[in-house]
Scaffold this motif. Structure first.
Motif, mmCIF file in Angstrom:
data_model
loop_
_atom_site.group_PDB
_atom_site.id
_atom_site.type_symbol
_atom_site.label_atom_id
_atom_site.label_comp_id
_atom_site.label_asym_id
_atom_site.label_seq_id
_atom_site.Cartn_x
_atom_site.Cartn_y
_atom_site.Cartn_z
ATOM 1 N N CYS A 20 0.833 -1.204 0.000
ATOM 2 C CA CYS A 20 0.000 0.000 0.000
ATOM 3 C C CYS A 20 0.874 1.262 0.000
ATOM 4 C CB CYS A 20 -0.910 0.006 1.228
ATOM 5 S SG CYS A 20 -1.859 1.531 1.332
ATOM 6 N N CYS A 78 -6.904 5.476 2.539
ATOM 7 C CA CYS A 78 -6.913 4.799 1.237
ATOM 8 C C CYS A 78 -7.228 5.772 0.115
ATOM 9 C CB CYS A 78 -7.933 3.665 1.253
ATOM 10 S SG CYS A 78 -8.158 2.922 -0.367
ATOM 11 N N CYS A 136 -5.366 3.897 -4.599
ATOM 12 C CA CYS A 136 -4.118 3.883 -5.373
ATOM 13 C C CYS A 136 -4.131 4.883 -6.541
ATOM 14 C CB CYS A 136 -3.757 2.485 -5.868
ATOM 15 S SG CYS A 136 -3.078 1.428 -4.583
ATOM 16 N N CYS A 176 -3.576 -3.577 -3.193
ATOM 17 C CA CYS A 176 -4.065 -4.632 -2.295
ATOM 18 C C CYS A 176 -4.890 -5.661 -3.077
ATOM 19 C CB CYS A 176 -4.870 -4.046 -1.145
ATOM 20 S SG CYS A 176 -6.165 -2.913 -1.652
HETATM 21 S S1 SF4 Z 1 -6.404 0.562 -2.691
HETATM 22 FE FE1 SF4 Z 1 -5.377 -0.752 -1.230
HETATM 23 S S2 SF4 Z 1 -3.228 -0.452 -1.629
HETATM 24 FE FE2 SF4 Z 1 -4.297 1.224 -2.635
HETATM 25 S S3 SF4 Z 1 -4.336 2.873 -1.140
HETATM 26 FE FE3 SF4 Z 1 -6.197 1.735 -0.796
HETATM 27 S S4 SF4 Z 1 -5.668 0.237 0.768
HETATM 28 FE FE4 SF4 Z 1 -3.745 1.030 -0.040
#
Ligand code: SF4
Ligand code: SF4
Lengths: 73, 516
Positions: free
Chosen positions: A20, A39, A42, A51
């Protein structure tokens, strides 16, 4: 929206945690969870939510619909 | 001369002609552990093996069947994350590469793992090797893996370290591997052809992306072979594990054998797919079967007459602790280890290791004598099953055996072929009659079974099945016993007392092998 981990499927393997980009994933007594406020889906970091991509169990890292869609600042 | 090397099943891959591979050089990397150093003076390694390589492998139970009798390795599960998906794996359980499907190891933090290793090593001087393997990939969680190794190198410098990996991240960590006392790396390589790979690996996670099918397999094989070449160049010993999947990679493994040999792999271990529906793996659910004993041996033999294969891998449970046929992991659970006051006694460990050296020499001398007693070689070769609980001797009761060791015997010598795991026949003194047929199936390709003792009932049934139960060599060294029985067998055939017959195939038992 943010991602969340469905703890009925999570094996606790920890693969998602270091991937992450925002350190949004944390461990609590062997299970893994996502802090929704951290979160970013991404967005702006990677093409795929990390993730989701690394998780060995399908449909374990899923969109948490109770949060609005993430908008890059 | 029968060297220690021939006596064991450490068999080195010989590089293919024309390709020069420097396996033997130790370019300052992977300093060899102190384990046997103080006592190695008299144990001569094989003529064609440089002393520093022999030093690395002779006390390693995963590299030498003979060492398996005297030394033990343990695994700690500190790195449960994985970066590839395999069709023979169910991620809820341990990786079925190094360990068994359907079994869960206790996950440990690096600090907990270090304490556990020190506790076990203090209690069990045979423990000379520590591995980080499944569940997961050691190099998918590099911080946890290397933190454990770094601490152990400081606190227990005589313990050899090894790790298992699928190879995807290997090229990135070769430098790091060389920093520690890691002289053995196991890479699981099931294919070098992406077409085949696509049937084994649904996807990989690499460079922040998921790759599927052919593309995934292409990246994986390139990274595996590059990593292997880099380790070879740095003088780190490598073992290649390949899972034999009938109809998917059985013939292809001969190509894999050539590819890894050309890149300096020290050993190639071809192991059977373990696949049952209840393991919940893709293969298990799809009804993909594992190979029979005969199919396994055929592929192993096709890879250069078996001269460079390792055959004694018993796919132990990943967190098993102890010697052959015993599992003491219950004594070292996390709770118990946390209560322990651990004192690491290097002197006690060295004393044990010296005793073993003496015993190994006696074993080699005894084998030489038994070979001299053989008559002319008429080309006859048979398999015998042996019940042993260690020390290289026929010393296990038939009813207590968890497994049988299989040796191929001829007038020119004995060769270790593999193990056959079986269910316990004897439970609390009573023979379990429904278990016996499964034991017979497991050793059905053998002419005889050498045991310390056997009850009247199983003895008759074995005879009925055409397998001769032999108690006469109880407590003798295995190889002598096998050669002694073989000389006797041939004499009886020559006298016309019995007729030599070819035996059938045997089944490889599915399910977890719980004893170490
Ligand atoms: S999608 Fe998953 S990896 Fe990406 S920021 Fe959110 S928790 Fe983190
Ligand atoms: S990768 Fe998936 S299974 Fe593993 S800890 Fe994260 S959410 Fe759980």
């Amino acid at each position: 929206m943010a991602y969340k981990i469905d703890d009925t499927f999570c094996t606790g393997c920890s693969a998602c945690e270091p991937e992450c980009p925002n350190q949004a994933i944390y461990e609590k007594s062997g299970m893994f969870y996502i802090k929704p406020e951290k979160c970013t889906e991404c967005i702006g970091s990677f093409d795929e939510p990390q993730c989701v991509s690394v998780c060995p169990v399908d449909d374990t890292c899923i969109i948490d619909k109770s949060y609005p869609r993430y908008v890059a600042a | 001369m029968a060297s220690m090397f021939e006596n064991s099943s450490i068999l080195r891959l010989k590089p293919l002609g024309g390709i020069k591979v420097e396996v033997a050089r130790q370019s300052g990397c992977g300093t060899s552990g102190g384990a046997g150093k103080s006592s190695c003076g008299s144990s001569d390694g094989p003529a064609d093996m440089p002393p520093e390589i022999w030093e690395k492998v002779k006390n390693h139970p995963c590299y030498s069947e003979e060492a398996h009798h005297h030394f033990a390795r343990m695994h700690v599960a500190v790195a449960p994350a994985c970066n590839i998906q395999c069709n023979y794996c169910n991620r809820k359980y341990d990786c079925s590469n190094e360990s068994r499907p359907g079994v869960v190891s206790q996950k440990l933090t690096p600090d907990q793992a270090v304490k556990k290793v020190l506790a076990v090593a203090s209690e069990i001087p045979q423990m000379t090797v520590l591995g980080i393997a499944g569940p997961g990939d050691a190099l998918a969680s590099p911080q946890k893996t290397f933190d454990t190794f770094r601490q152990l190198q400081e606190k227990a410098p005589d313990i050899k370290l090894c790790l298992s990996t699928n190879g995807l991240m290997l090229p990135d960590y070769v430098d790091e591997i060389c920093k520690y006392n890691i002289d053995h790396v196991t890479i699981t390589i099931n294919m070098t052809d992406p077409e085949v790979g696509a049937k084994i690996y649904p996807w990989i996670f690499y460079n922040h992306k998921r790759f599927y099918g052919r593309e995934a397999a292409q990246i994986l094989t390139e990274r595996q072979l590059l990593g292997l070449e880099m380790l070879t160049a740095r003088g780190v010993l490598t073992k290649i594990n390949s899972v034999l999947i009938p109809g998917v990679n059985d013939q292809h493994l001969i190509e894999v054998n050539k590819a890894v040999k050309a890149r300096g792999a020290f050993l190639h271990n071809i192991m059977p797919l373990i696949s049952e529906a209840e393991h919940g793996t893709v293969y298990g659910l799809a009804g993909q079967r594992g190979p029979s004993a005969h199919e396994l041996k055929e592929v192993q033999d096709a890879c250069m007459g078996g001269a460079n294969l390792m055959r004694h891998c018993r796919q132990c449970r990943a967190d098993a602790v102890g010697l052959l046929g015993e599992d003491r992991s219950d004594e070292f659970t996390l709770d118990k280890v946390e209560q322990m006051d651990v004192v690491y006694d290097l002197g006690k460990r060295r004393a044990y290791q010296q005793k073993v050296e003496a015993q190994r020499e006696a074993q080699v001398a005894a084998k030489k004598a038994a070979l001299l007693a053989q008559g002319v070689d008429d080309g006859m070769k048979v398999l015998v099953a042996v019940a042993t609980k260690g020390n290289g001797k026929v010393n296990e009761h038939f009813g207590h055996a968890h497994e049988f060791q299989i040796y191929e015997v001829s007038a020119t010598g004995t060769a270790f072929i593999g193990h056959r795991r079986v269910d316990h026949y004897c439970q609390g003194g009573w023979g379990e009659d429904d278990v016996l047929p499964s034991i017979v199936t497991a050793i059905n390709d053998c002419h005889a079974v050498l045991i310390a003792k056997i009850g009247a009932c199983p003895r008759d049934e074995l005879k009925e099945a055409g397998i001769e139960p032999v108690e006469k060599y109880a407590h003798e060294f295995i190889e002598n016993a096998a050669l002694g029985w073989f000389a006797d067998y041939r004499e009886r055939v020559a006298k016309g007392e019995i007729v030599h017959q070819v035996r059938g195939d045997a089944a490889i038992r599915q399910g977890a092998y719980l004893a170490a």
